[in-house]
Design an enzyme around this catalytic site. Structure first.
Site, PDB file in Angstrom:
ATOM      1  N   ASN A 158       0.745  -1.218  -0.094  1.00 49.82           N
ATOM      2  CA  ASN A 158      -0.082  -0.007   0.134  1.00 49.82           C
ATOM      3  C   ASN A 158       1.008   1.377   0.059  1.00 49.82           C
ATOM      4  OD1 ASN A 158       0.539  -0.976   2.460  1.00 49.82           O
ATOM      5  ND2 ASN A 158      -1.062   0.392   3.503  1.00 49.82           N
ATOM      6  N   GLU A 165       0.336   5.309   0.561  1.00 49.58           N
ATOM      7  CA  GLU A 165      -0.362   6.349   1.195  1.00 49.58           C
ATOM      8  C   GLU A 165       0.028   7.624   0.743  1.00 49.58           C
ATOM      9  OE1 GLU A 165      -0.680   5.585   5.548  1.00 49.58           O
ATOM     10  OE2 GLU A 165      -1.885   3.798   5.106  1.00 49.58           O
ATOM     11  N   CYS A 180      -4.347   0.831  -2.124  1.00 53.02           N
ATOM     12  CA  CYS A 180      -4.224  -0.474  -1.389  1.00 53.02           C
ATOM     13  C   CYS A 180      -3.023  -1.294  -2.167  1.00 53.02           C
ATOM     14  CB  CYS A 180      -5.537  -1.389  -1.382  1.00 53.02           C
ATOM     15  SG  CYS A 180      -6.734  -0.560  -0.488  1.00 53.02           S
ATOM     16  N   GLU A 186      -3.325  -4.485  -2.734  1.00 57.84           N
ATOM     17  CA  GLU A 186      -3.808  -5.672  -3.890  1.00 57.84           C
ATOM     18  C   GLU A 186      -4.162  -4.961  -5.245  1.00 57.84           C
ATOM     19  OE1 GLU A 186      -4.813  -4.709  -0.952  1.00 57.84           O
ATOM     20  OE2 GLU A 186      -5.680  -6.677  -0.005  1.00 57.84           O
ATOM     21  N   CYS A 222     -10.101  -5.396   0.896  1.00 55.42           N
ATOM     22  CA  CYS A 222     -11.394  -4.280   1.134  1.00 55.42           C
ATOM     23  C   CYS A 222     -12.282  -4.564  -0.040  1.00 55.42           C
ATOM     24  CB  CYS A 222     -10.598  -3.065   1.431  1.00 55.42           C
ATOM     25  SG  CYS A 222     -10.286  -2.165  -0.200  1.00 55.42           S
ATOM     26  N   CYS A 224     -10.921  -3.340  -3.530  1.00 52.92           N
ATOM     27  CA  CYS A 224      -9.843  -4.101  -4.044  1.00 52.92           C
ATOM     28  C   CYS A 224     -10.703  -5.319  -4.636  1.00 52.92           C
ATOM     29  CB  CYS A 224      -8.736  -4.637  -2.990  1.00 52.92           C
ATOM     30  SG  CYS A 224      -7.678  -3.223  -2.743  1.00 52.92           S
TER      31      CYS A 224
END
Ligand code: THU
Length: 160
Positions: free
Chosen positions: A62, A64, A73, A75, A112, A115
């Site tokens: 990930n 940010e 993210c 993924e 999530c 994703c």
């Protein structure tokens, strides 16, 4: 009115030793990727490794951003890179691991919702299931035989 029940199937492994060797190797690459996460805001580090049918492994973590929604993210970082680099390769399986710097993460952490939607796009595109293994830093490992099991009632191109 009728009630519709939706059933899904997941598998839970007690520890890494229970997994096939090649899956352990993929999870180890996900762990390595997790260590490269850039997550100064959440302190939640996620790593993922994708095995493609051309035997390439693509990893991601990930990333940010001070403008929070601009981050991405692990993924999606990995799956979009796989799609960009090897547009014709199929994704065979995906290993995901997540750990917080603020507490111990010992439960399996599934991808999530956003994703799952992104992975669904590629599973539908390639027309073969993507196996998904997910864990915390330690502890049990969850496994889904396909993304479809993690996202019943998917929104896809058939609705457009
Ligand atoms: N995150 C992922 O990388 N994957 C997920 O499936 C869940 C959340 C990241 C996004 C953000 O950088 C941090 O974890 C906290 O939400």
């Amino acid at each position: 009115m009728k009630k519709v029940n939706i059933e899904t199937t997941l598998y839970v492994y007690d520890n890494l030793k229970e997994l096939p060797k090649d899956v352990v190797l993929l999870m180890e690459q996900a762990i390595e990727a997790r260590e490269k996460a850039y997550a100064p805001y959440s302190q939640f580090h996620v790593g993922t490794a994708l095995l493609l049918d051309n035997n390439e492994v693509i990893t991601g973590s990930n990333q940010e951003n001070a403008s929070y929604p601009s981050g991405l993210c692990a993924e999606r970082t990995a799956i979009y890179y796989a799609g960009a680099k090897y547009p014709n390769a199929k994704i065979v399986r995906m290993a995901i691991t997540a750990g917080s710097k603020l507490k111990t993460t010992s439960e399996p952490i599934p991808p999530c919702g956003a994703c799952r939607q992104a992975i669904a796009e590629y599973e539908i595109k390639q027309n073969t299931p993507i196996e998904i293994y997910f864990m915390g830093e330690t502890g049990k490992i969850g496994k889904s035989n396909s993304l479809a099991n993690l996202l019943p009632l998917v929104f896809d191109k058939s609705s457009l």
